[in-house]
Motif scaffolding. Structure first.
Motif, PDB file in Angstrom:
ATOM      1  N   LYS A   1      23.106  -1.878  41.672  1.00  0.00           N
ATOM      2  CA  LYS A   1      21.911  -1.280  42.263  1.00  0.00           C
ATOM      3  C   LYS A   1      20.975  -0.906  41.122  1.00  0.00           C
ATOM      4  CE  LYS A   1      23.610   0.273  46.727  1.00  0.00           C
ATOM      5  NZ  LYS A   1      23.581   1.354  47.739  1.00  0.00           N
ATOM      6  N   GLN A   2      19.678  -1.034  41.368  1.00  0.00           N
ATOM      7  CA  GLN A   2      18.711  -0.898  40.280  1.00  0.00           C
ATOM      8  C   GLN A   2      17.350  -0.501  40.833  1.00  0.00           C
ATOM      9  OE1 GLN A   2      17.884  -5.349  39.084  1.00  0.00           O
ATOM     10  NE2 GLN A   2      19.961  -5.167  39.919  1.00  0.00           N
ATOM     11  N   LEU A   3      16.595   0.197  40.019  1.00  0.00           N
ATOM     12  CA  LEU A   3      15.257   0.628  40.394  1.00  0.00           C
ATOM     13  C   LEU A   3      14.225  -0.257  39.731  1.00  0.00           C
ATOM     14  CD1 LEU A   3      15.676   4.500  39.890  1.00  0.00           C
ATOM     15  CD2 LEU A   3      15.793   3.223  42.047  1.00  0.00           C
ATOM     16  N   GLY A   4      13.256  -0.730  40.506  1.00  0.00           N
ATOM     17  CA  GLY A   4      12.182  -1.477  39.887  1.00  0.00           C
ATOM     18  C   GLY A   4      11.700  -2.656  40.697  1.00  0.00           C
ATOM     19  N   THR A   5      11.132  -3.621  39.998  1.00  0.00           N
ATOM     20  CA  THR A   5      10.461  -4.772  40.594  1.00  0.00           C
ATOM     21  C   THR A   5      11.383  -5.553  41.518  1.00  0.00           C
ATOM     22  OG1 THR A   5       9.229  -4.936  38.503  1.00  0.00           O
ATOM     23  CG2 THR A   5       9.045  -6.777  40.055  1.00  0.00           C
ATOM     24  N   ASN A   6      10.927  -5.796  42.725  1.00  0.00           N
ATOM     25  CA  ASN A   6      11.630  -6.609  43.736  1.00  0.00           C
ATOM     26  C   ASN A   6      12.928  -6.000  44.248  1.00  0.00           C
ATOM     27  OD1 ASN A   6       9.675  -8.651  43.524  1.00  0.00           O
ATOM     28  ND2 ASN A   6      10.782  -9.678  41.883  1.00  0.00           N
ATOM     29  N   SER A   7      13.296  -4.834  43.781  1.00  0.00           N
ATOM     30  CA  SER A   7      14.553  -4.232  44.241  1.00  0.00           C
ATOM     31  C   SER A   7      14.325  -3.379  45.483  1.00  0.00           C
ATOM     32  CB  SER A   7      15.161  -3.362  43.139  1.00  0.00           C
ATOM     33  OG  SER A   7      16.304  -2.681  43.628  1.00  0.00           O
ATOM     34  N   PRO A   8      15.209  -3.481  46.462  1.00  0.00           N
ATOM     35  CA  PRO A   8      15.092  -2.646  47.656  1.00  0.00           C
ATOM     36  C   PRO A   8      15.636  -1.236  47.436  1.00  0.00           C
ATOM     37  CG  PRO A   8      17.012  -4.042  47.868  1.00  0.00           C
ATOM     38  CD  PRO A   8      16.349  -4.434  46.572  1.00  0.00           C
ATOM     39  N   ASP A   9      16.230  -0.985  46.282  1.00  0.00           N
ATOM     40  CA  ASP A   9      16.871   0.305  46.040  1.00  0.00           C
ATOM     41  C   ASP A   9      15.846   1.370  45.656  1.00  0.00           C
ATOM     42  OD1 ASP A   9      19.263  -1.146  46.349  1.00  0.00           O
ATOM     43  OD2 ASP A   9      19.305  -1.622  44.206  1.00  0.00           O
ATOM     44  N   THR A  10      16.047   2.571  46.157  1.00  0.00           N
ATOM     45  CA  THR A  10      15.218   3.723  45.786  1.00  0.00           C
ATOM     46  C   THR A  10      16.123   4.919  45.546  1.00  0.00           C
ATOM     47  OG1 THR A  10      14.911   4.561  48.044  1.00  0.00           O
ATOM     48  CG2 THR A  10      13.332   2.895  47.261  1.00  0.00           C
ATOM     49  N   PRO A  11      15.683   5.881  44.731  1.00  0.00           N
ATOM     50  CA  PRO A  11      16.505   7.075  44.517  1.00  0.00           C
ATOM     51  C   PRO A  11      16.795   7.828  45.806  1.00  0.00           C
ATOM     52  CG  PRO A  11      14.831   6.914  42.820  1.00  0.00           C
ATOM     53  CD  PRO A  11      14.502   5.859  43.837  1.00  0.00           C
ATOM     54  N   GLN A  12      15.774   8.009  46.630  1.00  0.00           N
ATOM     55  CA  GLN A  12      15.947   8.802  47.841  1.00  0.00           C
ATOM     56  C   GLN A  12      16.981   8.176  48.777  1.00  0.00           C
ATOM     57  OE1 GLN A  12      13.651  11.623  47.704  1.00  0.00           O
ATOM     58  NE2 GLN A  12      15.383  12.387  48.879  1.00  0.00           N
ATOM     59  N   LYS A  13      17.042   6.850  48.796  1.00  0.00           N
ATOM     60  CA  LYS A  13      17.932   6.136  49.714  1.00  0.00           C
ATOM     61  C   LYS A  13      19.300   5.835  49.098  1.00  0.00           C
ATOM     62  CE  LYS A  13      16.823   1.847  50.547  1.00  0.00           C
ATOM     63  NZ  LYS A  13      17.928   0.996  50.030  1.00  0.00           N
ATOM     64  N   ASP A  14      19.329   5.551  47.791  1.00  0.00           N
ATOM     65  CA  ASP A  14      20.542   4.987  47.206  1.00  0.00           C
ATOM     66  C   ASP A  14      21.214   5.835  46.126  1.00  0.00           C
ATOM     67  OD1 ASP A  14      20.577   2.171  48.467  1.00  0.00           O
ATOM     68  OD2 ASP A  14      18.539   2.349  47.709  1.00  0.00           O
ATOM     69  N   ALA A  15      20.495   6.741  45.502  1.00  0.00           N
ATOM     70  CA  ALA A  15      21.117   7.533  44.436  1.00  0.00           C
ATOM     71  C   ALA A  15      22.148   8.494  45.027  1.00  0.00           C
ATOM     72  CB  ALA A  15      20.060   8.308  43.664  1.00  0.00           C
ATOM     73  N   VAL A  16      23.182   8.764  44.264  1.00  0.00           N
ATOM     74  CA  VAL A  16      24.242   9.693  44.658  1.00  0.00           C
ATOM     75  C   VAL A  16      24.230  10.877  43.694  1.00  0.00           C
ATOM     76  CG1 VAL A  16      26.732  10.003  44.951  1.00  0.00           C
ATOM     77  CG2 VAL A  16      25.659   7.843  45.615  1.00  0.00           C
ATOM     78  N   MET A  17      24.208  12.078  44.229  1.00  0.00           N
ATOM     79  CA  MET A  17      24.214  13.284  43.417  1.00  0.00           C
ATOM     80  C   MET A  17      25.382  14.170  43.815  1.00  0.00           C
ATOM     81  SD  MET A  17      23.596  16.701  42.842  1.00  0.00           S
ATOM     82  CE  MET A  17      22.738  17.303  44.302  1.00  0.00           C
TER      83      MET A  17
END
Length: 389
Positions: free
Chosen positions: A258-274
């Motif tokens: 999973k990665q943040l940036g160009t063309n990636s569907p991943d976002t911190p709000q949706k995918d990050a785990v804290m």
């Protein structure tokens, strides 16, 4: 698993390092770069608000790049002129362009290591891994993305009064919210007319505290997206210790985190785990790119760190004062350097067994040896401020 067309169109950037490992191994032997320190640079005029936590990080970091870092492109290369009377040339400020890059007129915090980036302060540490496949794409610059995300992430934490001394009462920090804002700021900074593409994983640990019946205890707010890793280790007497906490890797498929940036569907709000983790004084917190965990198994990391702390305490390694308990006064720098050295040894060995090789074989891929990659380690020991300082 997406089709080969998904790779070609850049839907997500796979690392695909297993296909070119031998090339990078030969290239790195003569071209790789190493660096180390205790804190990453901040602007000379920076005056960040003090953390309200009674605890702080005693830190060190060490880096190895499989190939030299690319300079950042304009306009991130140098500070803009402040007025028409300022000289247009910034030659006098450009001796170390990679550590003195700028965004919105402010020095970009952290340090670049190949496509990785690290940031080290008294209360926040982070290790981001830019996805190197962007180097083959037009206007691709993963290192810029990994560094900008960390820069804005740290600034967001500084500006939140829940973690600084400007607040009248303690509240829980919001690291995913900080990362989301940092992601949005990075998107804005790399959009037209300064369009640069890239993606990066993100891993950070923010030191805070909680009040309990027996007093204040250190709390670690760990946030992760992708396959960089945070480990909390508790060294004990002798060459042993415990793994108190670790983050879990997040993958779309093998070698495509999973990665943040160009063309990636991943976002911190949706995918990050804290996760908020209660820790103890003298616990060692590691923030690492996958250049470590792809080459060393967990028990090897633990043994390496504990052994380094033990050597430091006994005065058998490094330069420091007599106050060496639990790796104090330079011990974390030694810990980080030794861990990078161990990971690099496997990474450059074409016949070594490694966690990455094991996973590749499980995927049906023919590979042996370590995985030559950028290797980034931040080591931080939890300390208590004197007199609540």
């Amino acid at each position: 698993m997406p089709s080969l067309k998904a790779y070609a169109t850049g839907y997500l950037a796979p690392r695909q390092t297993y296909r070119i490992a031998s090339y990078f191994r030969n290239y790195s032997s003569s071209q790789g770069a190493s660096a180390a320190g205790t804190k990453t640079p901040v602007p000379d005029d920076a005056n960040p608000p003090k953390s309200r936590s009674p605890f702080y990080f005693d830190t060190g970091y060490a880096l190895f790049a499989k190939r030299p870092s690319r300079p950042f492109p304009p306009p991130f290369l140098s500070p803009p002129s402040g007025s028409f009377s300022d000289p247009l040339s910034t030659h006098n400020k450009s001796r170390d362009r990679r550590s003195r890059s700028y965004v919105d007129g402010e020095m970009i915090r952290g340090v670049t290591n190949g496509d990785d980036a690290v940031l080290v302060s008294d209360s926040f540490i982070g290790a981001n891994d830019g996805v190197g496949a962007w180097a083959t794409r037009e206007r691709g610059h993963a290192a810029l993305w990994s560094r900008l995300i960390l820069h804005f992430w740290a600034l967001q934490a500084e500006q939140d009064t829940s973690v600084t001394s400007t607040a009248s009462a303690t509240s829980d920090p919001n690291p995913i919210g900080y990362l989301q804002k940092a992601y949005e700021q990075t998107v804005a900074a790399t959009s037209s007319p300064n369009e640069w593409n890239g993606t990066t994983t993100a891993c950070g640990a923010l030191l805070h505290h909680a009040t309990k019946e027996n007093g204040q205890v250190p709390m670690l707010y760990v946030t992760n997206l992708g396959d960089s890793q945070c480990l909390v280790l508790r060294p004990k007497d002798g060459i042993e210790g415990d793994i108190v906490y670790k983050t879990n890797e997040q993958w779309h498929w093998f070698d495509c985190p999973k990665q943040l940036g160009t063309n990636s569907p991943d976002t911190p709000q949706k995918d990050a785990v804290m996760q908020a983790v209660e820790i103890k004084e003298n616990d060692v917190v590691l923030a690492m790119s996958d250049g470590v965990i792809d080459n060393l198994w967990e028990h090897e990391i633990l043994e390496n760190v504990v052994e380094s702390v033990q050597k430091w305490e006994k005065g058998e390694a490094g330069k420091g004062s007599d106050h060496r308990t639990a790796g104090a006064d330079g011990g974390m720098l030694y810990v980080a350097e030794e861990l990078v050295r161990a990971a690099r040894r496997i990474a450059e060995d074409p016949y070594a067994e490694s966690p990455f090789m094991e996973r590749a074989v499980e995927e049906g891929l023919a590979m042996e040896g370590g995985k030559l990659d950028d290797i980034s380690v931040v080591a931080a020991c939890c300390r208590k401020k004197k007199d609540g300082g």
